[in-house]
Design an enzyme around this catalytic site. Structure first.
Site, PDB file in Angstrom:
ATOM      1  CG  HIS A  93      -0.422  -0.015   2.537  1.00 34.42           C
ATOM      2  ND1 HIS A  93      -0.010   1.129   3.197  1.00 34.42           N
ATOM      3  CD2 HIS A  93      -0.189  -1.033   3.397  1.00 34.42           C
ATOM      4  CE1 HIS A  93       0.436   0.815   4.401  1.00 34.42           C
ATOM      5  NE2 HIS A  93       0.341  -0.499   4.548  1.00 34.42           N
ATOM      6  CG  ASP A 112      -2.185   4.396   3.246  1.00 33.78           C
ATOM      7  OD1 ASP A 112      -2.020   3.320   2.635  1.00 33.78           O
ATOM      8  OD2 ASP A 112      -2.864   4.487   4.288  1.00 33.78           O
ATOM      9  CG  ASP A 129       1.223  -4.108   5.134  1.00 30.20           C
ATOM     10  OD1 ASP A 129       2.105  -3.416   5.676  1.00 30.20           O
ATOM     11  OD2 ASP A 129       0.012  -3.872   5.224  1.00 30.20           O
ATOM     12  CG  ASP A 186       2.974  -0.547   7.657  1.00 33.79           C
ATOM     13  OD1 ASP A 186       2.518  -0.854   6.543  1.00 33.79           O
ATOM     14  OD2 ASP A 186       2.319  -0.635   8.708  1.00 33.79           O
ATOM     15  CD  GLU A 198      -2.912  -1.380   5.805  1.00 38.95           C
ATOM     16  OE1 GLU A 198      -3.021  -2.431   6.463  1.00 38.95           O
ATOM     17  OE2 GLU A 198      -2.288  -0.380   6.207  1.00 38.95           O
ATOM     18  CD  GLU A 199      -0.715   2.020   7.890  1.00 39.93           C
ATOM     19  OE1 GLU A 199      -1.341   1.578   8.868  1.00 39.93           O
ATOM     20  OE2 GLU A 199       0.396   1.589   7.551  1.00 39.93           O
ATOM     21  CG  HIS A 238       2.035   2.613  12.420  1.00 40.82           C
ATOM     22  ND1 HIS A 238       0.983   1.730  12.578  1.00 40.82           N
ATOM     23  CD2 HIS A 238       2.451   2.451  11.125  1.00 40.82           C
ATOM     24  CE1 HIS A 238       0.781   1.077  11.447  1.00 40.82           C
ATOM     25  NE2 HIS A 238       1.654   1.495  10.547  1.00 40.82           N
TER      26      HIS A 238
END
Length: 472
Positions: A76, A78, A169, A115, A145-146, A447
């Site tokens: 992904h 984003d 991922d 990620d 996705e997040e 994150h």
């Protein structure tokens, strides 16, 4: 920036750095999506970009691989955008400030977006290198996705012919993920009626519970504060005024509190006695649990019928682990978490995160939850549903990847399932017969502003990906 120029694999590092120079937070993916489209056009590769900014790039097979089954490479676009308080980066305008210490790549003052930027970099490097041997490829870059796998959910899957999918991922090297839970956010809403309070008012609650993530930690013996407080109040003579606990459906609540009245002259002592009974039955790890009871001003209370029904509902609704997997040892198969309990002026809302790696079990649990609510006058509603990625007992892709890993590194990888959601669930639900595996290099503290990408692991995972593509 050329910060990663001297790192290997050079092609992967080149494209990762290029991606990091483009703002690409969730809901801000148009520029990075256009970058991927331009990449494809410059190389004469067919490309599809949809209205949501999902991108599919088609690459013909290497010589000798023309008759091999098409492989989907997927990640992904984003990233999660977090920064330190003193960082002046504007995520909507600025790229990341990359740095490395020869062991790890990181971004100064912000998240790195490994990620899932590393998946995109791997795929672009494969497409850019004519020496890489591979079957026909469909390279899929999804968006958002997040924030709920929104891009994958909105994507028209009819543009894909492949039924073998490599998802990059995962953030733990040497682990092949082969199944994940599907889920939904479920809510029970009960209408409430109030009247003037006439008895002594009290504020009661529990706090200091461990809490945790309702996916990966639901099997750790963590008490749910909403269920815990309801258990204390179950046999006490009370009229509820309000009861609230938790703030996220996917987090096990650590605290819950109620305003209520009671005619019992010794209510504080009776509450303490019931609390001690409940405390003795808590999981052994809940050593910091604290129950409290103090006088409070209470103007209105629920009617006797509504108060009793709401407490009964809280005590009977299912919560926690409901089933373990028969295929994978230690895997929670089905669970739910009463993450948010909220009373408003005329209603109470119970919000649950429901998960299962078996779609039929998820459906059955939701039906059970809805029926329980109906018995106590509560209506059921649902949002954010996503399908499970069910475990395949027979998986040629998994067999190839295990064999490649063992040949490269002299040991078998860990094959596991997770009790959380991945985009593979959406792909496997819509592409019937899909054989999929998720993998990735070692990342740390994703994150967060401490996020790091292991350089040596990135190189090993690149070698692994090339070996798998050559073997398929």
């Amino acid at each position: 920036m050329n910060v990663l120029n001297d790192l290997q694999p050079q092609g992967v590092m080149r494209w990762f750095e290029a991606l990091c120079a483009i703002p690409h937070g969730s809901r801000d993916t148009k520029r990075v999506s256009d970058f991927c489209v331009a990449f494809a056009k410059e190389r004469g590769l067919r490309c599809v970009q949809d209205a949501h900014n999902n991108v599919v790039i088609y690459a013909p097979a290497s010589a000798g691989y023309e008759t091999h089954p098409t492989v989907i490479l997927q990640g992904h676009l984003d990233m999660v955008c977090e920064k330190e308080p003193d960082c002046d980066i504007n995520f909507s305008v600025d790229g990341l400030r990359l740095a490395h210490d020869d062991a790890y790549i990181y971004a100064e003052g912000t998240t790195l977006g490994g990620d899932d930027g590393i998946a995109v970099a791997y795929a672009l490097a494969v497409l850019d290198d004519p020496t890489v041997r591979h079957p026909p490829l469909e390279v899929v870059f999804t968006v958002d996705e997040e924030i709920g796998m929104l891009g994958a959910d909105a994507m028209d899957m009819s543009v894909l012919s492949g039924r073998v999918l490599l998802n990059c991922d995962s953030e733990d090297e040497g682990i092949l993920t082969v199944s994940c839970a599907g889920g939904a956010t479920s809510a029970l809403t009960k209408p409430l009626h109030t009247e003037a309070a006439t008895a002594q008012g009290w504020r009661v609650g529990v706090r200091g519970l461990t809490g945790g993530h309702s996916g990966v930690e639901i099997n750790q013996g963590r008490a749910n504060a909403n269920k815990t407080l309801a258990a204390v109040l179950a046999s006490l003579p009370v009229r509820l005024s309000a009861i609230n606990g938790g703030s996220k459906d996917n987090a096990i609540p650590r605290a819950s509190e109620a305003l209520l009245t009671s005619d019992a002259p010794d209510f504080a002592a009776r509450f303490a006695s019931e609390a001690e009974k409940v405390r003795s039955a808590l999981p052994s790890g809940e050593t910091a649990a604290e129950f409290y009871c103090e006088p409070a001003a209470v103007g209105t209370v629920l009617t006797a019928e509504d108060s009793a029904a709401l407490l009964a509902l809280l005590n009977v609704v299912p919560n926690g682990v409901q089933a373990m997997s028969a295929d994978i040892a230690g895997l929670v198969q089905t669970s739910l978490n009463l993450g948010i309990l909220k009373t408003e002026a005329e209603r109470a809302i119970l919000t649950f995160s429901v998960r299962s790696s078996v779609n039929a079990e998820k459906t059955a649990l939701i039906e059970r939850l809805a029926e329980t609510g109906r018995q106590y006058g509560a209506a059921y509603s649902e949002s954010g549903a996503y399908p499970a990625w069910e475990y395949r007992r027979q998986s040629p892709l998994r067999d190839v990847m295990v064999a490649c890993y063992e040949r490269l590194y002299g040991k078998k990888p860990v094959v596991e399932a997770i009790h959380a959601g991945l985009e593979c669930g959406i792909f496997s639900d819509r592409l019937k017969g899909l054989d999929a595996v998720s993998f990735g290099p070692q990342m740390h503290d994703i994150h967060t502003t401490r996020e790091r990408l292991d350089i040596a692991s990135t190189r090993r995972t690149w070698d692994f990906l090339l070996a798998v593509l050559a073997a398929l």
